[in-house]
Design an enzyme around this catalytic site. Structure first.
Site, PDB file in Angstrom:
ATOM      1  CB  SER A 148      -0.878  -0.048   1.240  1.00  0.00           C
ATOM      2  OG  SER A 148      -1.687   1.084   1.303  1.00  0.00           O
TER       3      SER A 148
ATOM      4  CB  ALA B  17      -6.267  -2.684  -0.039  1.00  0.00           C
TER       5      ALA B  17
ATOM      6  CG  LEU C 282     -12.169   0.663  -2.053  1.00  0.00           C
ATOM      7  CD1 LEU C 282     -13.690   0.496  -1.993  1.00  0.00           C
ATOM      8  CD2 LEU C 282     -11.729   0.731  -3.503  1.00  0.00           C
ATOM      9  CD  GLU C 283      -3.342   1.798  -1.480  1.00  0.00           C
ATOM     10  OE1 GLU C 283      -3.447   1.381  -0.313  1.00  0.00           O
ATOM     11  OE2 GLU C 283      -2.268   2.202  -1.958  1.00  0.00           O
ATOM     12  CG  ASP C 284      -5.410   0.115  -8.390  1.00  0.00           C
ATOM     13  OD1 ASP C 284      -5.039  -1.044  -8.159  1.00  0.00           O
ATOM     14  OD2 ASP C 284      -5.371   0.632  -9.525  1.00  0.00           O
TER      15      ASP C 284
END
Ligand SMILES: *[C@@H]1O[C@H](CO)[C@@H](O)[C@H](O)[C@H]1NC(C)=O
Ligand SMILES: *[C@@H]1O[C@H](CO)[C@@H](O)[C@H](O)[C@H]1NC(C)=O
Length: 270
Positions: A45, A111, A208-210
């Protein structure tokens, strides 16, 4: 003489590069139970990668936030300023899907996490869940991370549809603690970490992650509209996301847009 000089050089090097060390414990209904720590993964991340700032857009879109920024990898909300020491967030692990154009052999992922810092600096402590499609199977893991180290996977079973509550707390300039709680089942994972990049406590976020694998972003999964509820602690006072800066993911086109309704942050696939 030479050998001794080499030894002291090596000692100096390992002293200079502090190591991020995590320890974890698992509890079932308050009672400690065995937990194996998962392996380091290739996933990482990242601090926010800002690609542009969009102001004034919120009024048009009926969004409550002061400002929206766009990012190539983060979607959600961040409260910014100084003195952030803790953040808590609750979410549901969504059923993810392939976007149109993603081949059936791709493994799209996303994520969901809460964290301190990373919005306006490159320090970050965070914890949450990660979901990935392999073929037609969705895998979910729980994880924590403190930069500069990569993501630590923890062997806590996570199922699609689980209700997760995660707390990330800074306990020192380079140390912290996390709890990931399955509110459906009564399981809690507690982690403590030391040796991370010095935190500046200038943001708390619900994201909310790419995320990255290797040095490129993973294919970003499609998802049903997802929410975070929660709060942060700033100089001893509770702060809600209601005044947060919103963050949208824009790559070649917009992939996720965040909105606020009271203190609930919603992330919508776009
Ligand atoms: C996170 O947990 C700590 C320790 O229990 C608690 O003091 C703190 O208030 C929690 N954080 C938030 C934002 O509620
Ligand atoms: C949470 O509880 C659900 C329902 O009992 C279970 O299927 C899942 O594995 C649990 N997840 C975690 C994170 O403990």
């Amino acid at each position: 003489m030479k050998v001794a000089a080499l030894v002291s050089l090596l000692a100096a090097v390992s002293f200079a590069s502090a190591e991020v060390v995590w320890t974890f414990k698992k509890f079932q209904d308050g009672v400690e139970v065995p937990l194996e720590q998962g392996p380091d993964t290739e996933f990482q991340s990242q601090a926010l990668k800002k690609v542009g700032e969009v102001r004034k857009r919120n009024n048009r879109m009926g969004r409550a936030a002061d400002a929206t920024v766009t990012s190539s990898n983060w979607c959600g909300a961040a409260v910014t300023g100084s003195g952030f020491s803790s953040v808590v967030g609750s979410w549901v692990v969504p059923t993810i899907s392939r976007r149109s154009g993603q081949s059936s052999s791709s493994s799209p992922a996303l994520a969901q996490w809460v964290g301190i810092d990373g919005f306006s600096n490159s320090a970050l402590i965070q914890a949450g869940t990660l979901s990935q499609l392999s073929g037609s199977t969705q895998q979910n893991i729980a994880w924590s991370e403190m930069l500069p180290a990569a993501l630590r996977q923890v062997n806590l079973a996570v199922s699609t549809g689980d209700h997760i509550t995660t707390n990330v707390t800074q306990t020192g300039a380079t140390s912290g603690s996390i709890t990931i709680q399955n509110t459906s089942k009564g399981t809690t994972l507690v982690g403590t970490v030391s040796g991370g990049t010095r935190l500046s406590s200038t943001s708390a976020e619900w994201i909310l992650e790419d995320f990255e694998s290797g040095s490129s972003l993973v294919a970003f999964a499609g998802f049903p509209t997802s929410t975070f509820t929660g709060s942060a602690i700033r100089s001893g006072t509770s702060v809600s996301p209601a005044t947060a800066t919103l963050i949208d993911i824009v790559q070649n086109s917009e992939l996720c847009s965040a909105t606020l309704s009271g203190s609930t942050v919603s992330m919508k696939d776009s």
